[in-house]
Design a protein around this motif. Structure first.
Motif, PDB file in Angstrom:
ATOM      1  N   LEU A  90       0.817  -1.205   0.000  1.00 18.23           N
ATOM      2  CA  LEU A  90       0.000   0.000   0.000  1.00 18.23           C
ATOM      3  C   LEU A  90       0.859   1.268   0.000  1.00 18.23           C
ATOM      4  O   LEU A  90       0.544   2.251  -0.681  1.00 18.23           O
ATOM      5  N   GLY A  91       1.933   1.243   0.776  1.00 17.08           N
ATOM      6  CA  GLY A  91       2.834   2.399   0.780  1.00 17.08           C
ATOM      7  C   GLY A  91       3.460   2.637  -0.583  1.00 17.08           C
ATOM      8  O   GLY A  91       3.537   3.778  -1.059  1.00 17.08           O
ATOM      9  N   ALA A  93       2.155   1.696  -3.390  1.00 19.20           N
ATOM     10  CA  ALA A  93       1.082   2.107  -4.301  1.00 19.20           C
ATOM     11  C   ALA A  93       0.833   3.611  -4.211  1.00 19.20           C
ATOM     12  O   ALA A  93       0.612   4.280  -5.240  1.00 19.20           O
ATOM     13  N   VAL A  94       0.869   4.158  -3.007  1.00 19.36           N
ATOM     14  CA  VAL A  94       0.710   5.609  -2.857  1.00 19.36           C
ATOM     15  C   VAL A  94       1.849   6.346  -3.553  1.00 19.36           C
ATOM     16  O   VAL A  94       1.635   7.364  -4.243  1.00 19.36           O
ATOM     17  N   ALA A  95       3.078   5.837  -3.397  1.00 16.15           N
ATOM     18  CA  ALA A  95       4.236   6.485  -4.039  1.00 16.15           C
ATOM     19  C   ALA A  95       4.116   6.425  -5.563  1.00 16.15           C
ATOM     20  O   ALA A  95       4.398   7.415  -6.261  1.00 16.15           O
ATOM     21  N   PHE A  96       3.686   5.297  -6.089  1.00 14.46           N
ATOM     22  CA  PHE A  96       3.511   5.198  -7.537  1.00 14.46           C
ATOM     23  C   PHE A  96       2.365   6.089  -8.020  1.00 14.46           C
ATOM     24  O   PHE A  96       2.424   6.633  -9.132  1.00 14.46           O
ATOM     25  N   GLY A  97       1.335   6.245  -7.212  1.00 15.33           N
ATOM     26  CA  GLY A  97       0.252   7.142  -7.592  1.00 15.33           C
ATOM     27  C   GLY A  97       0.709   8.585  -7.702  1.00 15.33           C
ATOM     28  O   GLY A  97       0.357   9.295  -8.662  1.00 15.33           O
ATOM     29  N   LEU A  98       1.511   9.043  -6.732  1.00 15.78           N
ATOM     30  CA  LEU A  98       2.051  10.396  -6.812  1.00 15.78           C
ATOM     31  C   LEU A  98       3.005  10.545  -7.987  1.00 15.78           C
ATOM     32  O   LEU A  98       3.038  11.597  -8.642  1.00 15.78           O
ATOM     33  N   LEU A 144       0.297  -3.900  -7.113  1.00 16.01           N
ATOM     34  CA  LEU A 144       0.328  -3.645  -5.676  1.00 16.01           C
ATOM     35  C   LEU A 144      -1.060  -3.727  -5.047  1.00 16.01           C
ATOM     36  O   LEU A 144      -1.196  -4.199  -3.905  1.00 16.01           O
ATOM     37  N   PHE A 145      -2.068  -3.288  -5.741  1.00 17.14           N
ATOM     38  CA  PHE A 145      -3.406  -3.380  -5.170  1.00 17.14           C
ATOM     39  C   PHE A 145      -3.908  -4.822  -5.123  1.00 17.14           C
ATOM     40  O   PHE A 145      -4.590  -5.216  -4.173  1.00 17.14           O
ATOM     41  N   THR A 146      -3.613  -5.597  -6.138  1.00 17.27           N
ATOM     42  CA  THR A 146      -3.983  -7.015  -6.072  1.00 17.27           C
ATOM     43  C   THR A 146      -3.117  -7.776  -5.075  1.00 17.27           C
ATOM     44  O   THR A 146      -3.505  -8.858  -4.610  1.00 17.27           O
ATOM     45  N   ILE A 341      11.402  -8.520  -1.743  1.00 22.49           N
ATOM     46  CA  ILE A 341      10.529  -8.263  -2.889  1.00 22.49           C
ATOM     47  C   ILE A 341      10.453  -6.777  -3.213  1.00 22.49           C
ATOM     48  O   ILE A 341      10.628  -6.371  -4.371  1.00 22.49           O
ATOM     49  N   TYR A 342      10.240  -5.933  -2.218  1.00 20.92           N
ATOM     50  CA  TYR A 342      10.012  -4.516  -2.495  1.00 20.92           C
ATOM     51  C   TYR A 342      11.292  -3.740  -2.789  1.00 20.92           C
ATOM     52  O   TYR A 342      11.324  -2.954  -3.746  1.00 20.92           O
ATOM     53  N   PRO A 343      12.367  -3.895  -2.032  1.00 24.79           N
ATOM     54  CA  PRO A 343      13.588  -3.165  -2.415  1.00 24.79           C
ATOM     55  C   PRO A 343      14.151  -3.582  -3.765  1.00 24.79           C
ATOM     56  O   PRO A 343      14.670  -2.737  -4.507  1.00 24.79           O
TER      57      PRO A 343
END
Length: 568
Positions: A90-91, A93-98, A144-146, A341-343
Motif C-alpha cells: 500500500l505504501g 502504491a501511494v508512491a507510484f500514484g504520486l 500492488l493493489f492485487t 521483494i520490495y527493495p
C-alpha cells in the motif's frame, strides 16, 4: 483445487455412523460423500470444484440433500487481516500514484509544441519516455493493489497471478522508460547540433544507420522478454495451498527455464542503453583523445539523471534473474520475503519514475529552449554587425492603431511621421512654378517661333512628380498652368490664344456633311500599299489595269530608314 491424499483427514465422530460433527455442527456423512466432499487438514471441505471453510465463524450451518450449503464461506475469501506484504504494498502504491501525477504533469509540459513539427524529429519521439513511465506506474498500481488480497485470501487464487503478471510488465516498462530517455536525449542533442546548420549532419552514413536500427533491436529484446514470460499457463502458481503443493507445483513453475532465460533479454537491452549513451556522447559532444580522456569525457558529459537511472535499470534484470533461482525472494511466492521483494522488485522502477518526473519539472520545454538558443544566436550576430534591436514592447506602444482607422488615415499617419504636411506641399508648389517660369524663359524661345517654344513647355502632372510625400491638390497644377500662361503672354505676343488652344481637350465636333453621308465607302483593293503612293480617291477603281510603265517610287525614291517599330 488439487486433492492431496496426504492432507485428507477422517470425518469426526458424531451421534451415529452417518453423522459427523464439524465445528460443533452435525452433518450427514452420506450426503457429503454422495457429493464427493472431503475434509482436509487445513480446515477446508472440498470436492475438487467447490471449497468451503469449516472453522468458526465461517463454518456452514447446514447442507441439503442436493449438496447445497447454508451460510457457507468459500475458501477464496479475504478472511485474514492485512499483513506485512500487503501493508508495504500500500505504501508503494501511494508512491507510484504520486509519481503518476508527476509524470502526467511532465508529459503535459514537454509534449506541447511551440515550433512547427519537423519530419526528422517527430513530436511523439519526445513523449515516449513519459508514455512508458505512465505504463510502468499503471502496471505497478495494479500489481500492488492485487497484492493486498495475496495476504488476505485464505487459499491463494487469482490475486497471486495478477500480482506476478503485472509485476513482470512493470519490469519491462521500467527498462523501456530508461531506454527512451537515453535515446531521446541523443535525438535532442542531434537537434541542437543541426539547428544552426541543417545540412551539417546528413541522414546517411554509419551514424544514421546505427541510430535507425538500435531502437528496433532494443524493442526486439524487450519483446522477447515479454514473449517468454507472459504467454504461458499461470494456474500452477496458485497451487500454494499447503507446503507440499508449493514444493511440487508452484516452485518448479516459478523457477523453470523460461523464467531463468527471460532476464538475459532485459540485460541485453540494458547493454544497448549504455551503448546508445556512448554513441550520442561520441557524435554530439566534444571529443577527447586517449582512453583515459575518453572515459573522463564519458562521465563528464553524461547527464546526472542517467548516472542514477542507468544503474537502477541494471537492478531490474538482476533481481529478475535472482528470483528465477531463489523462490523465497520471488513475488510469485505467497509467503515471499517482503524485505527482498520490495527493495529489489519495486523500488528501482519507482526511483526511475521519480527521477524522470523531477527532471521533467526542472527542465524546460525543448521547443522553448530551442527558441531561446536561436534568440541568443541572433543577438550575438546583431552585436557583431552593430545592430541595435528595439525591445518587444516598443512595437506594442507605438503601433497601436485605431480599429476604425481607414487605409487613407494610415497612409496620412505614415506621411506625418516621415515629415510631410503643408511644408512639403508648399515646396512642391514652388518647384512647379519655378519649372514653369524656366520653361517660358528658356533660350530656345524666341519671338519668331512662339508656338514652337510654347508646345515644348513641360507642365508636370501628379504622375511625374517624384519625391512628393504630401497630398497635392489638383488646383496646384491649374495655378501653375495659369502662371506659365501669364509669363508666355507677356514675353510672346499671341501666345495666350495658343495656350488656350493647347489647354483644350480637342476641336469641337462638327456635324457630318450630307454629301459624305450619301457616298458609298471606298472599294476594296487587294493590291498592297506602296510607301509614298497616293491613296485611292473615292470614286476611282481599286485596281489599275493600265499597261503604261512609270517609275516606281520604291525605286527612284531614297530608301526608307526605319528607326523604330513606330515608323513601320
Amino acid at each position: 483445487m488439487t486433492l492431496d491424499p496426504r492432507n485428507i483427514i477422517d470425518w469426526p465422530g458424531g451421534d451415529n455412523s452417518s453423522d459427523t460433527v464439524i465445528s460443533g455442527l452435525h452433518f450427514n456423512i452420506t450426503t457429503l460423500e454422495h457429493w464427493n466432499y472431503t475434509l482436509f487438514s487445513n480446515g477446508t471441505l472440498s470436492n475438487g470444484t467447490k471449497c468451503y471453510l469449516t472453522f468458526e465463524p465461517f463454518a456452514p450451518a447446514l447442507i441439503f440433500p442436493n449438496g447445497t450449503f447454508i451460510n457457507a464461506t468459500k475458501c477464496w475469501h479475504p478472511v485474514h487481516p492485512i499483513g506485512a506484504r500487503a501493508g508495504t504494498g500500500l505504501g508503494f502504491a501511494v508512491a507510484f500514484g504520486l509519481s503518476l501525477v508527476l509524470t502526467l504533469v511532465a508529459l503535459n509540459k514537454h509534449g506541447k509544441l511551440h515550433l512547427p513539427s519537423e519530419k526528422r524529429f517527430h513530436p511523439i519521439g519526445r513523449r515516449w519516455q513519459w508514455y512508458w513511465a505512465i505504463f510502468t506506474c499503471a502496471t505497478a498500481l495494479i500489481s500492488l493493489f492485487t497484492n493486498i488480497d495475496v495476504d488476505r485470501y485464505y487459499l491463494p487464487e487469482i490475486p497471486i497471478v495478477l500480482t506476478s503478471f503485472f509485476w513482470y510488465l512493470m519490469q519491462i516498462g521500467a527498462v523501456a522508460c530508461t531506454w527512451e530517455a537515453v535515446r531521446h536525449w541523443g535525438s535532442w542533442m542531434e537537434r541542437q547540433f543541426i539547428d544552426p546548420d541543417p545540412f551539417r549532419l546528413r541522414e546517411e552514413g554509419r551514424r544514421y544507420w546505427v541510430e535507425f536500427f538500435l531502437p528496433l533491436v532494443a524493442y526486439l529484446f524487450m519483446w522477447l522478454n515479454f514473449f517468454i514470460v507472459v504467454p504461458r499457463s499461470w494456474g500452477r502458481i496458485e497451487h500454494q495451498r499447503y507446503p507440499e503443493q508449493t514444493l511440487t507445483d508452484a516452485k518448479p513453475t516459478a523457477t523453470d527455464n523460461r523464467f531463468k532465460s527471460a532476464p538475459f533479454f532485459l540485460f541485453a537491452t540494458w547493454v544497448l542503453i549504455v551503448f546508445s549513451l556512448w554513441h550520442s556522447i561520441r557524435h554530439y559532444c566534444p571529443r577527447n583523445r586517449g582512453i583515459i580522456n575518453r572515459t573522463i569525457g564519458l562521465i563528464k558529459f553524461t547527464p546526472t539523471r542517467f548516472m542514477l537511472i542507468i544503474p537502477l535499470c541494471f537492478i531490474v534484470p538482476l533481481f529478475q534473474a535472482m528470483v528465477a533461482w531463489n523462490f523465497d525472494w520471488s513475488p510469485l511466492n505467497v509467503k515471499g520475503n517482503p524485505a527482498a521483494i520490495y527493495p529489489g522488485g519495486y523500488a528501482p522502477a519507482l526511483l526511475i519514475i521519480i527521477i524522470q518526473g523531477i527532471y521533467g519539472l526542472l527542465s524546460p520545454n525543448e521547443d522553448r529552449e530551442l527558441i531561446r538558443q536561436r534568440r541568443e544566436r541572433g543577438q550575438t550576430l546583431d552585436a557583431e554587425l552593430g545592430i541595435q534591436r528595439k525591445p518587444a514592447w516598443w512595437r506594442r506602444v507605438h503601433d497601436t492603431a485605431n480599429p476604425n482607422e481607414t487605409m487613407r488615415d494610415k497612409i496620412m499617419r505614415n506621411v506625418r511621421e516621415i515629415g510631410g504636411g503643408s511644408a512639403t506641399t508648399r515646396n512642391v508648389k514652388e518647384a512647379i512654378n519655378t519649372r514653369a517660369a524656366e520653361s517660358t524663359t528658356s533660350p530656345r524661345s524666341s519671338p519668331t517661333s512662339p508656338t514652337e517654344d510654347m508646345e515644348m513647355v513641360s507642365i508636370p502632372s501628379p504622375q511625374h512628380v517624384v519625391g512628393v510625400t504630401g497630398p497635392i491638390a489638383p488646383g496646384d497644377f491649374a495655378s501653375a498652368r495659369q502662371t506659365a500662361g501669364r509669363y508666355v503672354g507677356v514675353m510672346t505676343p499671341g501666345a495666350a490664344s495658343r495656350q488656350a488652344e493647347l489647354m483644350m481637350d480637342g476641336p469641337p465636333p462638327s456635324p457630318p456633311s450630307p454629301t459624305l453621308m450619301r457616298q458609298p465607302p471606298p472599294p476594296y483593293t487587294d493590291r498592297p500599299a506602296v510607301v509614298g503612293e497616293r491613296p485611292p480617291v473615292v470614286g476611282e477603281q481599286g485596281r489599275n489595269h493600265s499597261t503604261a510603265s512609270s517609275a516606281s517610287p520604291s525605286i527612284n525614291s531614297p530608301p526608307v530608314q526605319v528607326r523604330s517599330m513606330l515608323d513601320v
